[in-house]
Design an enzyme around this catalytic site. Sequence first.
Site, mmCIF file in Angstrom:
data_model
loop_
_atom_site.group_PDB
_atom_site.id
_atom_site.type_symbol
_atom_site.label_atom_id
_atom_site.label_comp_id
_atom_site.label_asym_id
_atom_site.label_seq_id
_atom_site.Cartn_x
_atom_site.Cartn_y
_atom_site.Cartn_z
ATOM 1 N N ASP A 24 -6.986 0.333 24.162
ATOM 2 C CA ASP A 24 -7.225 0.623 24.602
ATOM 3 C C ASP A 24 -6.323 2.312 25.211
ATOM 4 O O ASP A 24 -5.261 2.619 24.138
ATOM 5 C CB ASP A 24 -6.480 0.565 26.391
ATOM 6 C CG ASP A 24 -6.742 1.214 27.739
ATOM 7 O OD1 ASP A 24 -8.145 1.949 27.541
ATOM 8 O OD2 ASP A 24 -6.468 0.744 28.575
ATOM 9 N N ASN A 62 -17.814 -2.990 30.056
ATOM 10 C CA ASN A 62 -17.877 -2.160 29.848
ATOM 11 C C ASN A 62 -19.418 -1.606 29.780
ATOM 12 O O ASN A 62 -19.935 -0.357 29.206
ATOM 13 C CB ASN A 62 -17.872 -1.722 28.109
ATOM 14 C CG ASN A 62 -15.870 -1.412 27.764
ATOM 15 O OD1 ASN A 62 -15.602 -2.115 27.182
ATOM 16 N ND2 ASN A 62 -14.946 -0.946 28.856
ATOM 17 N N SER A 75 -6.775 -7.693 32.109
ATOM 18 C CA SER A 75 -7.915 -6.995 31.840
ATOM 19 C C SER A 75 -9.794 -7.758 31.621
ATOM 20 O O SER A 75 -10.254 -7.475 31.007
ATOM 21 C CB SER A 75 -8.408 -5.532 31.214
ATOM 22 O OG SER A 75 -7.601 -4.535 32.409
HETATM 23 C C1 FPP Z 1 -10.697 1.681 25.475
HETATM 24 O O1 FPP Z 1 -11.077 2.817 25.381
HETATM 25 C C2 FPP Z 1 -11.641 1.235 23.800
HETATM 26 C C3 FPP Z 1 -13.204 0.672 24.395
HETATM 27 C C4 FPP Z 1 -13.842 0.345 25.457
HETATM 28 C C5 FPP Z 1 -13.771 -0.173 22.653
HETATM 29 C C6 FPP Z 1 -13.170 0.039 21.881
HETATM 30 C C7 FPP Z 1 -13.624 0.364 20.500
HETATM 31 C C8 FPP Z 1 -13.166 1.178 19.644
HETATM 32 C C9 FPP Z 1 -11.637 1.012 19.269
HETATM 33 C C10 FPP Z 1 -13.661 1.438 18.558
HETATM 34 C C11 FPP Z 1 -14.999 0.549 17.767
HETATM 35 C C12 FPP Z 1 -14.432 -0.418 17.381
HETATM 36 C C13 FPP Z 1 -15.086 -1.327 16.025
HETATM 37 C C14 FPP Z 1 -14.004 -2.750 15.635
HETATM 38 C C15 FPP Z 1 -14.960 -0.526 15.100
HETATM 39 P P1 FPP Z 1 -11.229 3.435 26.813
HETATM 40 O O2 FPP Z 1 -13.084 4.283 26.648
HETATM 41 O O3 FPP Z 1 -10.885 2.303 27.704
HETATM 42 O O4 FPP Z 1 -10.631 5.242 26.848
HETATM 43 P P2 FPP Z 1 -9.433 5.366 27.786
HETATM 44 O O5 FPP Z 1 -8.771 4.571 28.949
HETATM 45 O O6 FPP Z 1 -9.065 6.324 27.364
HETATM 46 O O7 FPP Z 1 -10.586 6.151 28.344
#
Ligand code: FPP
Length: 261
Positions: free
Chosen positions: A32, A80, A208
């Site tokens: 996250d 998501n 979550s």
């Molecule tokens: C949460 O950060 C992360 C995600 C929704 C996606 C995770 C994806 C990656 C790490 C990159 C791609 C994955 C792979 C396996 C190549 P957020 O967007 O919710 O962050 P925030 O809470 O700060 O908005």
Amino acid sequence: MKHTINAESPDSEKVDLSWLSNPPRHVAVIMDGNGRWATKRHLPRVMGHRAGAESVRRVVTASRQWNIPYLTLYAFSWENWTRPRLEVNALMALLEEFIDQEIQTMLNNSIRFSVVGARERLPESVFKKIRMAEDRTSACDRMVLTLALSYSGREEIVKAATAFARDVQKGILSPEDLSAERFSDYLDSRDLPPPDLLIRTSGEVRVSNFLLWQIAYTELHFTRTLWPDFSEEDYRRALMDYQERVRRFGRTGATPDEGAI
Ligand code: FPP
């Protein structure tokens, strides 16, 4: 199909593992903070996900070096799908890119790739790429890297309950046959042991909808570090923290011989 993972490789002698005397067998991670990482830098959120993919590489590499047999990463939740279309598309493209770039490394390091979640909701190109990566790495036996994609713990449980109900309807089982152990066999993640350690980055302190059934006795580690900043040192700290935990699984901690009441 259950498979045996033998994480200890001949080259493990080169890595100092003296600090890791009691490693977790299965580490799960809620990655996250990508969006906040990008926003702090006045960058588009997608750049945060791209930086997050580098952290994925770091953590997979460290897990392999440290002989952790199972690593499960929450890469895209069921919820998501409600994000802006551009962000969803960018995440899907990143996933495809990740598989393309890492498939050879996974094969070289005998890492078996797998996915849990509602994969039928994924774009066809991603669906096909996943199947290709699962097929090509199916004989790998040093580590299992699982991505939770389009994943919801509650949906996984509902799907398992439906499948069990069908078996009852067909007369294969009766309702009394259900036990916690048997129920686990209906889950997408039936081939994975329950996580020993769940890490969540970015300072949020919740689970979550991730692996709800499986984390009944999992140790939880929360860190304020945003996922793109999560370094090998942060990972090592999480594992050190885990090693200090006394896991009782509901027992007293004293053995019966020591006079537990
Ligand atoms: C949460 O950060 C992360 C995600 C929704 C996606 C995770 C994806 C990656 C790490 C990159 C791609 C994955 C792979 C396996 C190549 P957020 O967007 O919710 O962050 P925030 O809470 O700060 O908005």
